[in-house]
Design an enzyme around this catalytic site. Structure first.
Site, PDB file in Angstrom:
ATOM      1  N   GLU A   1      94.534   7.032  -8.007  1.00 17.05           N
ATOM      2  CA  GLU A   1      93.136   7.412  -7.778  1.00 17.05           C
ATOM      3  C   GLU A   1      92.590   6.763  -6.520  1.00 17.05           C
ATOM      4  O   GLU A   1      92.023   5.669  -6.586  1.00 17.05           O
ATOM      5  CB  GLU A   1      92.272   7.023  -8.987  1.00 17.05           C
ATOM      6  CG  GLU A   1      92.569   7.820 -10.247  1.00 17.05           C
ATOM      7  CD  GLU A   1      91.643   7.471 -11.412  1.00 17.05           C
ATOM      8  OE1 GLU A   1      90.850   6.503 -11.308  1.00 17.05           O
ATOM      9  OE2 GLU A   1      91.712   8.179 -12.438  1.00 17.05           O
TER      10      GLU A   1
ATOM     11  N   GLU B   1      95.956  12.370 -15.673  1.00 17.15           N
ATOM     12  CA  GLU B   1      95.214  11.376 -16.457  1.00 17.15           C
ATOM     13  C   GLU B   1      93.937  12.009 -16.964  1.00 17.15           C
ATOM     14  O   GLU B   1      93.133  12.509 -16.183  1.00 17.15           O
ATOM     15  CB  GLU B   1      94.891  10.165 -15.566  1.00 17.15           C
ATOM     16  CG  GLU B   1      94.615   8.902 -16.337  1.00 17.15           C
ATOM     17  CD  GLU B   1      94.203   7.767 -15.411  1.00 17.15           C
ATOM     18  OE1 GLU B   1      95.062   7.184 -14.737  1.00 17.15           O
ATOM     19  OE2 GLU B   1      92.990   7.460 -15.386  1.00 17.15           O
TER      20      GLU B   1
HETATM   21  C1  DCB Z   1      90.848   5.429 -14.126  1.00 20.83           C
HETATM   22  C2  DCB Z   1      92.086   4.608 -13.857  1.00 20.83           C
HETATM   23  C3  DCB Z   1      92.584   3.863 -15.064  1.00 20.83           C
HETATM   24  C4  DCB Z   1      91.406   3.445 -15.902  1.00 20.83           C
HETATM   25  C5  DCB Z   1      90.820   4.725 -16.439  1.00 20.83           C
HETATM   26  C6  DCB Z   1      89.572   4.503 -17.288  1.00 20.83           C
HETATM   27  O1  DCB Z   1      89.745   4.769 -13.546  1.00 20.83           O
HETATM   28  F1  DCB Z   1      93.097   5.317 -13.303  1.00 20.83           F
HETATM   29  O2  DCB Z   1      93.354   2.771 -14.644  1.00 20.83           O
HETATM   30  O3  DCB Z   1      91.815   2.635 -16.971  1.00 20.83           O
HETATM   31  O4  DCB Z   1      90.528   5.674 -15.440  1.00 20.83           O
HETATM   32  O5  DCB Z   1      88.605   3.833 -16.564  1.00 20.83           O
HETATM   33  C7  DCB Z   1      91.055   1.468 -17.205  1.00 20.83           C
HETATM   34  C8  DCB Z   1      91.513   0.911 -18.543  1.00 20.83           C
HETATM   35  C9  DCB Z   1      90.853  -0.423 -18.778  1.00 20.83           C
HETATM   36  C10 DCB Z   1      91.107  -1.336 -17.587  1.00 20.83           C
HETATM   37  C11 DCB Z   1      90.643  -0.676 -16.308  1.00 20.83           C
HETATM   38  C12 DCB Z   1      90.972  -1.498 -15.059  1.00 20.83           C
HETATM   39  O6  DCB Z   1      91.243   1.845 -19.557  1.00 20.83           O
HETATM   40  O7  DCB Z   1      91.371  -0.996 -19.953  1.00 20.83           O
HETATM   41  O8  DCB Z   1      90.381  -2.550 -17.783  1.00 20.83           O
HETATM   42  O9  DCB Z   1      91.337   0.566 -16.163  1.00 20.83           O
HETATM   43  O10 DCB Z   1      92.325  -1.713 -14.949  1.00 20.83           O
HETATM   44  C13 DCB Z   1      88.567   5.434 -13.247  1.00 20.83           C
HETATM   45  C14 DCB Z   1      88.425   6.793 -13.351  1.00 20.83           C
HETATM   46  C15 DCB Z   1      87.241   7.421 -12.959  1.00 20.83           C
HETATM   47  C16 DCB Z   1      86.193   6.664 -12.507  1.00 20.83           C
HETATM   48  C17 DCB Z   1      86.317   5.272 -12.406  1.00 20.83           C
HETATM   49  C18 DCB Z   1      87.507   4.656 -12.805  1.00 20.83           C
HETATM   50  N1  DCB Z   1      84.987   7.271 -12.126  1.00 20.83           N
HETATM   51  N2  DCB Z   1      87.591   3.230 -12.710  1.00 20.83           N
HETATM   52  O11 DCB Z   1      84.849   8.474 -12.223  1.00 20.83           O
HETATM   53  O12 DCB Z   1      84.039   6.554 -11.715  1.00 20.83           O
HETATM   54  O13 DCB Z   1      86.643   2.612 -12.228  1.00 20.83           O
HETATM   55  O14 DCB Z   1      88.578   2.599 -13.128  1.00 20.83           O
END
Ligand code: DCB
Length: 317
Positions: A139, A227
């Site tokens: 991402e 994802e």
């Molecule tokens: C993505 C990432 C993935 C993340 C998930 C859910 O991030 F590819 O690594 O997973 O979506 O957020 C989360 C885990 C948590 C962990 C965190 C950091 O579920 O347990 O603590 O990663 O490693 C996204 C996707 C979309 C957006 C933001 C994120 N968005 N983000 O649209 O703003 O900030 O991680």
């Protein structure tokens, strides 16, 4: 309901128009789970755990190798866990996605040299293996990280490195956490067997993001949802089942392959397993998310051989 098919039946994958096809030309649907970051949750990227996803209908497993947050960049030995997980998935006749999971390292170009070395090694190792897909940047995100200035030039460096060893399908992330598929589609890469990734979280993203995806597809871009989650975009909140239904119906309509985030027992709603689950988990370890996700798999259990108390996933969940 689709019949379960894996690498032996579908064979080497190709992109034809906007669809994934198998070696005999039939349309392919990959549906499965993504690991969580394997620097934390490698336990669920091991054979017994991956095998349970297959029993629940999955034919693909995505190995999320974080680059930051204690991942590959500071701990390159983690590549051994990737190899083990990929070998395990392949031995189960499942497809495996090798995911260079950038996130806090917003711009893929910032570690492009390391990515080239990593994917040179992986594609050399798996070059003759029809079951492996390469996801070169999870991402891309953050201000200034655009398709034209960062992600496209990165992809133009990485794809030839992999192509030196294999024609396998390569998944390319898009800016804005792999949401701007329409922007990539308007300025596409000039390579075969490439798909653009669309990531969505049902509690955050809805019709507006589906519109971006429709635009991408109508301009001819193949899309892979490598994802997606039933939670909000931060991995928590929900479970948003109604919103997930709308998304999965949409993916079905366009035959878009998908991997659910995530196969771990972390205490967050996007995790498919309850905290404390063992590697050889079963139905009773499924979280609300896990129950929903496995009940909605496009390929449902095909041949469950019950042994001892191993009768998980028989009957309605
Ligand atoms: C993505 C990432 C993935 C993340 C998930 C859910 O991030 F590819 O690594 O997973 O979506 O957020 C989360 C885990 C948590 C962990 C965190 C950091 O579920 O347990 O603590 O990663 O490693 C996204 C996707 C979309 C957006 C933001 C994120 N968005 N983000 O649209 O703003 O900030 O991680």
């Amino acid at each position: 309901m689709k019949t379960w098919k894996g690498v032996r039946e579908y064979g080497a994958l190709k992109v034809s128009g906007t669809t994934l096809i198998g070696s005999s030309g039939e349309a392919v649907m990959l549906d499965g789970m993504s690991s969580h970051g394997i620097q934390w949750y490698s336990k669920f990227a091991r054979k017994k755990s991956i095998e349970m996803t297959k029993k629940a209908g999955a034919n693909v497993f995505r190995v999320a190798m974080y680059t930051g947050e204690g991942g590959y960049l500071t701990n390159p030995k983690i590549a051994e866990d990737v190899i083990r997980a990929v070998d395990d998935a392949l031995s189960l006749d499942m497809y495996a996605i090798i995911d260079w999971h950038i996130l806090t390292d917003n711009d893929p170009l910032s570690n492009a040299g390391k990515a080239e070395a990593f994917f040179a090694g992986m594609s050399r190792r798996y070059g003759n293996e029809p079951g492996v897909l390469y996801e070169i940047c999870n991402e891309p995100n953050g201000p200034g990280v655009t398709w034209t200035s960062c992600v496209k030039p990165y992809a133009e460096r990485l794809i030839p490195v992999i192509r030196a060893n294999t024609d396998a399908v390569i998944l390319v992330g898009c800016p804005n956490w792999s949401q701007d598929v329409d922007i990539a589609a308007a300025d596409p890469l000039d390579f075969d067997n490439i798909m653009y990734t669309l990531h969505f979280y049902a509690g955050t993203h809805g019709e507006k993001l589906r519109d971006k995806c429709r635009r991408a597809i109508s301009s001819g871009a193949p899309v892979f949802a490598s994802e997606w989650g039933v939670s909000r975009a931060n991995g928590t909140g929900g479970v948003f089942t109604k919103e997930s239904d709308a998304w999965l119906d949409f993916l079905d309509r366009y035959n878009i392959s998908r991997c659910n985030w995530n196969l771990s027992d972390k205490d967050e709603t996007s995790a498919a397993l309850l905290p404390g689950s063992p590697e050889g988990w079963g139905e009773k370890h499924l979280s609300l998310s896990g129950r929903y996700v496995f009940a909605r798999m496009s390929c449902r259990p095909f041949e469950i051989v019950p042994k001892n108390n191993d009768s998980h996933f028989q009957g309605p969940m």
